[in-house]
Scaffold this active site. Structure first.
Site, PDB file in Angstrom:
ATOM      1  N   PRO A  57      68.481 -29.768 -23.558  1.00 58.07           N
ATOM      2  CA  PRO A  57      68.157 -30.804 -22.573  1.00 58.07           C
ATOM      3  C   PRO A  57      67.987 -32.157 -23.246  1.00 58.07           C
ATOM      4  O   PRO A  57      67.239 -32.291 -24.214  1.00 58.07           O
ATOM      5  CB  PRO A  57      66.842 -30.318 -21.966  1.00 58.07           C
ATOM      6  CG  PRO A  57      66.228 -29.449 -23.028  1.00 58.07           C
ATOM      7  CD  PRO A  57      67.371 -28.801 -23.747  1.00 58.07           C
ATOM      8  N   GLY A  59      67.665 -36.402 -22.101  1.00 55.88           N
ATOM      9  CA  GLY A  59      67.489 -37.257 -20.944  1.00 55.88           C
ATOM     10  C   GLY A  59      68.334 -38.510 -20.905  1.00 55.88           C
ATOM     11  O   GLY A  59      68.302 -39.239 -19.924  1.00 55.88           O
ATOM     12  N   TYR A 109      59.446 -30.457 -17.377  1.00 52.73           N
ATOM     13  CA  TYR A 109      58.200 -31.047 -17.834  1.00 52.73           C
ATOM     14  C   TYR A 109      57.184 -30.878 -16.712  1.00 52.73           C
ATOM     15  O   TYR A 109      57.432 -31.302 -15.582  1.00 52.73           O
ATOM     16  CB  TYR A 109      58.363 -32.542 -18.127  1.00 52.73           C
ATOM     17  CG  TYR A 109      59.054 -32.880 -19.418  1.00 52.73           C
ATOM     18  CD1 TYR A 109      58.567 -32.419 -20.635  1.00 52.73           C
ATOM     19  CD2 TYR A 109      60.171 -33.707 -19.428  1.00 52.73           C
ATOM     20  CE1 TYR A 109      59.188 -32.744 -21.831  1.00 52.73           C
ATOM     21  CE2 TYR A 109      60.802 -34.051 -20.610  1.00 52.73           C
ATOM     22  CZ  TYR A 109      60.298 -33.573 -21.810  1.00 52.73           C
ATOM     23  OH  TYR A 109      60.916 -33.899 -22.988  1.00 52.73           O
ATOM     24  N   ARG A 144      57.429 -43.245 -30.524  1.00 54.81           N
ATOM     25  CA  ARG A 144      58.766 -43.646 -30.965  1.00 54.81           C
ATOM     26  C   ARG A 144      58.820 -45.175 -30.989  1.00 54.81           C
ATOM     27  O   ARG A 144      59.243 -45.818 -30.042  1.00 54.81           O
ATOM     28  CB  ARG A 144      59.831 -43.061 -30.039  1.00 54.81           C
ATOM     29  CG  ARG A 144      59.766 -41.540 -29.962  1.00 54.81           C
ATOM     30  CD  ARG A 144      60.743 -40.984 -28.944  1.00 54.81           C
ATOM     31  NE  ARG A 144      60.414 -39.595 -28.615  1.00 54.81           N
ATOM     32  CZ  ARG A 144      60.932 -38.938 -27.584  1.00 54.81           C
ATOM     33  NH1 ARG A 144      61.804 -39.533 -26.789  1.00 54.81           N
ATOM     34  NH2 ARG A 144      60.576 -37.693 -27.355  1.00 54.81           N
ATOM     35  N   LYS A 234      59.960 -23.700 -24.583  1.00 57.05           N
ATOM     36  CA  LYS A 234      60.551 -24.512 -25.648  1.00 57.05           C
ATOM     37  C   LYS A 234      59.495 -25.397 -26.297  1.00 57.05           C
ATOM     38  O   LYS A 234      58.687 -26.028 -25.612  1.00 57.05           O
ATOM     39  CB  LYS A 234      61.665 -25.389 -25.069  1.00 57.05           C
ATOM     40  CG  LYS A 234      62.347 -26.317 -26.075  1.00 57.05           C
ATOM     41  CD  LYS A 234      63.470 -27.079 -25.410  1.00 57.05           C
ATOM     42  CE  LYS A 234      64.154 -28.032 -26.376  1.00 57.05           C
ATOM     43  NZ  LYS A 234      63.314 -29.206 -26.686  1.00 57.05           N
ATOM     44  N   HIS A 258      61.355 -30.613 -31.190  1.00 56.06           N
ATOM     45  CA  HIS A 258      61.874 -31.697 -30.346  1.00 56.06           C
ATOM     46  C   HIS A 258      62.780 -32.621 -31.151  1.00 56.06           C
ATOM     47  O   HIS A 258      62.834 -33.832 -30.912  1.00 56.06           O
ATOM     48  CB  HIS A 258      60.714 -32.492 -29.735  1.00 56.06           C
ATOM     49  CG  HIS A 258      60.933 -32.889 -28.307  1.00 56.06           C
ATOM     50  ND1 HIS A 258      60.348 -32.238 -27.248  1.00 56.06           N
ATOM     51  CD2 HIS A 258      61.678 -33.873 -27.752  1.00 56.06           C
ATOM     52  CE1 HIS A 258      60.713 -32.815 -26.114  1.00 56.06           C
ATOM     53  NE2 HIS A 258      61.534 -33.810 -26.400  1.00 56.06           N
ATOM     54  N   SER A 290      66.687 -27.985 -33.025  1.00 57.50           N
ATOM     55  CA  SER A 290      66.278 -29.107 -33.884  1.00 57.50           C
ATOM     56  C   SER A 290      66.944 -29.043 -35.258  1.00 57.50           C
ATOM     57  O   SER A 290      66.854 -28.038 -35.960  1.00 57.50           O
ATOM     58  CB  SER A 290      64.758 -29.192 -34.073  1.00 57.50           C
ATOM     59  OG  SER A 290      64.098 -29.309 -32.829  1.00 57.50           O
ATOM     60  N   GLY A 291      67.598 -30.142 -35.601  1.00 52.47           N
ATOM     61  CA  GLY A 291      68.167 -30.305 -36.931  1.00 52.47           C
ATOM     62  C   GLY A 291      69.548 -29.733 -37.123  1.00 52.47           C
ATOM     63  O   GLY A 291      70.095 -29.798 -38.227  1.00 52.47           O
ATOM     64  N   ARG A 313      71.779 -33.648 -30.094  1.00 54.20           N
ATOM     65  CA  ARG A 313      72.356 -34.938 -30.459  1.00 54.20           C
ATOM     66  C   ARG A 313      73.883 -34.898 -30.525  1.00 54.20           C
ATOM     67  O   ARG A 313      74.553 -35.823 -30.055  1.00 54.20           O
ATOM     68  CB  ARG A 313      71.790 -35.399 -31.808  1.00 54.20           C
ATOM     69  CG  ARG A 313      70.345 -35.887 -31.743  1.00 54.20           C
ATOM     70  CD  ARG A 313      69.897 -36.418 -33.096  1.00 54.20           C
ATOM     71  NE  ARG A 313      68.572 -37.021 -33.056  1.00 54.20           N
ATOM     72  CZ  ARG A 313      67.444 -36.378 -33.327  1.00 54.20           C
ATOM     73  NH1 ARG A 313      67.475 -35.095 -33.623  1.00 54.20           N
ATOM     74  NH2 ARG A 313      66.281 -37.014 -33.285  1.00 54.20           N
TER      75      ARG A 313
END
Length: 367
Positions: A57, A59, A109, A144, A234, A258, A290-291, A313
């Protein structure tokens, strides 16, 4: 928007550690094994998948390409893998289901008003989503800082820098923002309830989504009673949390930090995976997120015992570059890399992969 996709929280220690953890795991090639019929296809929760991948997921897809969520979902369907739609997507779950098809999961969420969250769950069930992915690692908003520096806020904070940046990207201006303005208007969070569906110019980015810091395991039990499909949790990194999730009725656990975007200095999920697998002892499937940037990363996770791997990503880079064709190309690259590495370690099937093909760093024990 590139910073929003590419970067991590604060000093990005977790982002860097995710990649470093994968680099520290070495593969041991096996030779003279007949791998002429190697096949990355496998099963996930008893259903066939084209390869052991799930699109995670995210956004921002609808801001990278017009109807970017639909492009991602269609590419996933073509590849025979699940697509996970984010709560904060700009395309509604009903539209994605109608236009994309395939195996659809919905990421949730939880909001302070539980009734609103439960209404969203009911919508996902009615729209035909097969799994509910409850993200549990964001009760407290992440820091962030690059979003603020870049002016990527909601409302948009116009600065000479980002006005110039948009002007220098006419394809995005014409092909994404202008198309929204000429059709549906300023992008909205289309999965939000009507009375809560704020325009993109309504609240600070990254801190706009209402999240509840009072969530407890009782909320997960309530979701289990309400949701009849598969329920995944998750954002788990501690083995006891994984065990608790299974006890509360979760059908699967996703080990994730995340993408290094929430708690800086958090343990890399690939390092947390063995302890989670050992603690669960096969009670429910464990997925890794992740990663992951290469097919070799996927093979490493599978060899440790993960049932599948989520990628976030990489598909976003693909959709930003070339829309649907870009996502398809990214998935083709990952499929080819998985097949290649499987052959190099002497495995024809995903189920053949085991810790025997890994050399782990000190202190990193196989389950």
């Amino acid at each position: 928007m590139f910073d929003f996709v590419d970067r991590g929280a604060e000093d990005e220690f977790a982002l860097e550690a995710n990649r470093a953890a994968f680099r520290a795991i070495h593969l041991v090639p096996r030779v003279l094994a007949d791998v002429s019929r190697r096949d990355p296809a496998t099963t996930l929760f008893g259903a066939p998948v084209g390869m052991p991948l799930v699109i995670a997921p995210t956004g921002a897809a609808g801001l990278l390409w017009h109807d970017g969520e639909v492009a991602l979902a269609r590419a996933a369907a073509k590849a025979g893998i699940p697509f996970t739609l984010a709560t904060g997507s700009l395309t509604s779950m009903e539209e994605v289901a109608a236009r994309a098809g395939g195996t659809l999961w919905f990421q949730l969420y939880m909001w302070p008003d539980r009734a609103m969250s439960h209404a969203l769950v009911d919508r996902a069930a009615k729209a035909g989503f097969e799994a509910l992915v409850v993200t549990v690692d964001t009760a407290v908003p992440s820091n962030r800082e690059y979003n603020l520096r870049s002016g990527f806020t909601i409302p948009f904070r116009f600065t000479p820098r980002n006005v110039l940046d948009v002007a220098l990207h006419p394809r995005w201006l014409a092909g994404v923002l202008a198309r929204y303005m000429l059709t549906t208007g300023m992008p909205r969070y289309r999965n939000y309830p009507t009375d809560m569906q704020a325009r993109m110019t309504a609240a600070p980015m990254g801190r706009a989504m209402p999240k509840a810091d009072s969530l407890s395991w009782d909320d997960l039990r309530d979701l289990r009673r309400r949701w009849s499909g598969r329920l995944l949790v998750k954002g788990v990194l501690h083995p006891e949390d994984a065990a608790k999730a299974a006890t509360c009725g979760a059908d699967g656990v996703i080990v994730s930090n995340h993408g290094g975007r929430v708690l800086d200095s958090s343990i890399p999920p690939i390092m947390a995976l063995p302890a989670v697998l050992k603690r669960l002892d096969g009670k429910v499937p464990v997925l890794l997120d992740s990663g992951v940037t290469r097919g070799s990363d996927v093979v490493k996770a599978l060899a440790l015992g993960a049932a599948a791997v989520l990628v976030g990503r990489a598909p976003l880079y693909g959709v930003a570059a070339a829309g649907p064709a870009g996502v398809e190309r990214v998935l083709d690259i990952l499929r080819d890399e998985i097949r290649r590495v499987m052959g190099q370690v002497g495995s024809s099937r995903v189920g053949d992969l085991s810790p025997d093909v890994l050399r782990l760093p000190p202190g990193f024990a196989a389950p």
